[in-house]
Enzyme design. Sequence first.
Site, PDB file in Angstrom:
ATOM      1  CE  LYS A 116      15.202 -38.279  15.123  1.00 52.35           C
ATOM      2  NZ  LYS A 116      16.654 -38.852  14.966  1.00 52.35           N
ATOM      3  CE  LYS A 198      12.665 -44.276  23.667  1.00 51.29           C
ATOM      4  NZ  LYS A 198      13.243 -44.697  22.203  1.00 51.29           N
ATOM      5  CE  LYS A 201      14.975 -31.927  28.459  1.00 45.28           C
ATOM      6  NZ  LYS A 201      16.147 -31.283  27.710  1.00 45.28           N
TER       7      LYS A 201
END
Length: 334
Positions: A116, A198, A201
């Site tokens: 992140k 996976k 988006k």
Amino acid sequence: MSEESRKVIYSAMQPSGHPSLGNYLGALKNWKDLKNDFDCIFSIANMHAITVRQDSANLRKKTRDLITLFIAIGLDPEKNIIYYQSDVSAHAELSWILNCFTYMGELNRMTQFKEKSLKHNENINSGLFTYPVLMAADILLYQTDVVPVGEDQRQHLEICRDIAERFNNIYGEVFKIPEGYIPKVGAKIMGLQNPTKKMSKSESDNDNNVIYLLDDLNLIRNKIKRSVTDSENEIRFSEDKPGISNLLNIYGAVTGKTPQDAEREFSGYGYGKFKEAVAEAVINEIKPIQEKYKELSADKSYIDSVIKNGAEKASYIANKTLKKVKKKVGFPIF
Ligand code: TRP
């Protein structure tokens, strides 16, 4: 099973956009089946959501949409506790205390933090860094036995257990040490355009990669029709056929069959017919959810009452644990 012997299950989901078929089959669908055997507590993790920048009006809307969807898929606000994390101040309080029992080195090892920080490198705030501590507080406040999570949260659950054990070693048995539960069936649904990653988006720029639970039904049919397969024409569940295997997995997860059963069922089908059958099965599952969601969204006072009752029930349990913790660390208790 008697009330007392029932184990506590806790999980949470961030209100970060509309849930996908992957979120549903990997988490939400399993949650609803737990309600008769466990004391289930599910929260909307809106405090975690602000670790990345959010538009306030949009966040408020997504938070409410998600609790509405929870009920639409079959979580039961009478049997389960469903609430907003930000409504229970014990989360922030325990999180601070646990911060003082968590090492920088431990948090530095978290792969999600590293990922992140790369993605949001203009806003690497300390909330993003201590995110797992807030998650530990969520879990530990409710003396949770089992936490159903996806693979991506395994490391956060480990640190939660470490923090709880450390605290208990100093102060005695304050927290129950939770176990993780990673469901086997449908745990990992892949992208329709990028079936080796996976369903998310962020894994593809192509709008057809992800099915959202609230997508128009025709759009769902088209997304499945356009999903990436391979150049053979054989329905086989195998690693070298990620696209077909993913569709078999999806079909299995919505119908309650194994992908191997699904493979047998479709032997001899062409890809076109197979995709149509998968689309029908997915639509069968999603259509009633969408209808219920629409009905619930119109019932403002009912949703308001769920939110209010959930906050009260959750606060009651959370505050019991928090009170014990405050006493242990030496805060005055009245
Ligand atoms: N971090 C989790 C996620 O993004 C959501 C979450 C917050 C959670 N608190 C939790 C999951 C407690 C399980 C238990 O998926």
